[in-house]
Write a protein that holds these residues in place. Structure first.
Motif, PDB file in Angstrom:
ATOM      1  N   ILE A  19     -16.600  12.629  -3.147  1.00  0.00           N
ATOM      2  CA  ILE A  19     -15.448  12.283  -2.225  1.00  0.00           C
ATOM      3  C   ILE A  19     -15.647  12.716  -0.901  1.00  0.00           C
ATOM      4  O   ILE A  19     -15.315  11.812   0.103  1.00  0.00           O
ATOM      5  CB  ILE A  19     -14.098  13.121  -2.525  1.00  0.00           C
ATOM      6  CG1 ILE A  19     -13.791  12.484  -3.959  1.00  0.00           C
ATOM      7  CG2 ILE A  19     -12.775  12.830  -1.973  1.00  0.00           C
ATOM      8  CD1 ILE A  19     -12.820  13.308  -4.703  1.00  0.00           C
ATOM      9  N   ILE A  23     -15.666  10.061   2.601  1.00  0.00           N
ATOM     10  CA  ILE A  23     -15.102  10.144   3.709  1.00  0.00           C
ATOM     11  C   ILE A  23     -16.050  10.050   4.931  1.00  0.00           C
ATOM     12  O   ILE A  23     -15.860   9.489   5.989  1.00  0.00           O
ATOM     13  CB  ILE A  23     -14.415  11.689   3.701  1.00  0.00           C
ATOM     14  CG1 ILE A  23     -13.214  11.658   2.700  1.00  0.00           C
ATOM     15  CG2 ILE A  23     -13.820  11.973   5.251  1.00  0.00           C
ATOM     16  CD1 ILE A  23     -12.564  12.951   2.476  1.00  0.00           C
ATOM     17  N   TYR A  28     -12.910   6.176   3.238  1.00  0.00           N
ATOM     18  CA  TYR A  28     -11.744   6.676   3.898  1.00  0.00           C
ATOM     19  C   TYR A  28     -11.659   7.095   5.230  1.00  0.00           C
ATOM     20  O   TYR A  28     -12.376   7.869   5.638  1.00  0.00           O
ATOM     21  CB  TYR A  28     -11.369   7.780   2.697  1.00  0.00           C
ATOM     22  CG  TYR A  28     -11.291   7.675   1.283  1.00  0.00           C
ATOM     23  CD1 TYR A  28     -10.259   6.639   0.845  1.00  0.00           C
ATOM     24  CD2 TYR A  28     -12.262   8.464   0.561  1.00  0.00           C
ATOM     25  CE1 TYR A  28     -10.459   6.500  -0.877  1.00  0.00           C
ATOM     26  CE2 TYR A  28     -12.179   8.092  -1.018  1.00  0.00           C
ATOM     27  CZ  TYR A  28     -11.474   7.188  -1.479  1.00  0.00           C
ATOM     28  OH  TYR A  28     -11.359   7.177  -2.735  1.00  0.00           O
ATOM     29  N   ASP A  32      -6.135   8.256   6.240  1.00  0.00           N
ATOM     30  CA  ASP A  32      -5.835   7.409   5.125  1.00  0.00           C
ATOM     31  C   ASP A  32      -5.317   8.197   3.948  1.00  0.00           C
ATOM     32  O   ASP A  32      -5.707   9.436   3.730  1.00  0.00           O
ATOM     33  CB  ASP A  32      -7.074   6.760   4.543  1.00  0.00           C
ATOM     34  CG  ASP A  32      -7.437   5.504   5.290  1.00  0.00           C
ATOM     35  OD1 ASP A  32      -6.591   4.857   6.206  1.00  0.00           O
ATOM     36  OD2 ASP A  32      -8.468   4.969   5.097  1.00  0.00           O
ATOM     37  N   ILE A  34      -5.577   9.154   0.254  1.00  0.00           N
ATOM     38  CA  ILE A  34      -6.639   9.098  -0.900  1.00  0.00           C
ATOM     39  C   ILE A  34      -5.840   9.063  -2.218  1.00  0.00           C
ATOM     40  O   ILE A  34      -4.818   9.344  -2.515  1.00  0.00           O
ATOM     41  CB  ILE A  34      -7.628  10.145  -1.006  1.00  0.00           C
ATOM     42  CG1 ILE A  34      -7.056  11.467  -1.177  1.00  0.00           C
ATOM     43  CG2 ILE A  34      -8.561  10.129   0.353  1.00  0.00           C
ATOM     44  CD1 ILE A  34      -8.189  12.397  -1.531  1.00  0.00           C
TER      45      ILE A  34
END
Length: 249
Positions: A19, A23, A28, A32, A34
């Motif tokens: 993740i 980013i 993302y 934003d 998620i």
């Protein structure tokens, strides 16, 4: 062979890194929202508990923030080598080793460990009499083998009578204290001040004198309210930031 616990630990670190990479690669954007924990748990085929551990570390590292009732959002991304002080929540106060061990390699170099009479200021903070015996401990704390903090601790000998050097060099002092006392460490009150490193402290961290520091002094208490540790840490300001959260009514 790796244990089931090791496999689980590796899995949520893998998810955290996945993740985080998304980013950093702008999949993302800042601001934003998620996917929810339920959606991410299904995406990575893990339990909500495992996913929550990954998200907690991302929050600690400053990549996401939670907005109550709305979800998780991408926050301003910090550099990889900057860590957050005063961050996260737990059933106990973690201490330096446990706080950062999932983010990086954490080690310690013991400088001083001795029993001495409590200085007046220390006695006042711990609620003990002057000259009451305390453990005085100075350590250099390192992240990924880089010295980042000089940490001084004065621990009441009436609470912990013996502290082995091996604990101070290779273990978690707070975990050791929780095991020895059979009590959680639940309370920590601190003051954070801006300062600069003098020659002696700078030499311990192998940096030039005059560099900016975050000086953190505080008192730590067991779950029954017993104060046991007065500490002062001298943190490199280029390696640590402070995070404070406040929720209004």
């Amino acid at each position: 062979m790796p244990t089931e616990e090791t496999k689980m630990t590796a899995r949520y670190i893998e998810i955290k890194n996945s993740i985080k990479d998304a980013i950093l690669e702008k999949k993302y954007a800042i601001g934003d929202k998620i996917p929810s924990e339920r959606e991410l748990a299904a995406q990575y085929n893990v339990t909500r508990v495992t996913l929550q551990k990954a998200m907690h570390i991302l929050e600690q590292e400053g990549f996401i923030e939670r907005v109550h009732g709305k979800g998780m959002f991408v926050s301003r991304v910090l550099q990889d080598n900057v860590f957050m002080l005063n961050n996260g929540s737990s059933s106990s106060i973690l201490g330096f080793s446990r706080e950062f061990q999932l983010q990086a390699k954490v080690t310690s170099r013991l400088i001083v460990a001795q029993i001495l009479p409590a200085p007046t200021l220390v006695a006042q903070h711990l609620g003990i009499t002057d000259k009451h015996p305390v453990h005085y401990i100075r350590r250099v704390r390192m992240i990924n083998d880089e010295p980042v903090v000089v940490e001084d601790s004065w621990i009441d000998c009436a609470v912990i009578d013996v502290i082995e050097n091996s604990v101070l060099e290779t273990g978690s002092l707070y975990e050791y204290i929780e095991v020895k006392t059979s009590k959680k460490i639940k309370f920590y009150n601190s003051v954070i001040e801006a300062d600069i490193f003098d020659d002696a402290l700078a030499a311990l961290l192998v940096i030039p004198a005059g560099k900016p520091m975050l000086k953190v002094t505080g008192v730590t208490k067991l779950e029954d309210g017993t104060p046991f540790n007065y500490s002062c840490s001298y943190n490199r300001a280029d390696k640590f930031k402070v995070k404070n959260s406040w929720v209004g009514k």
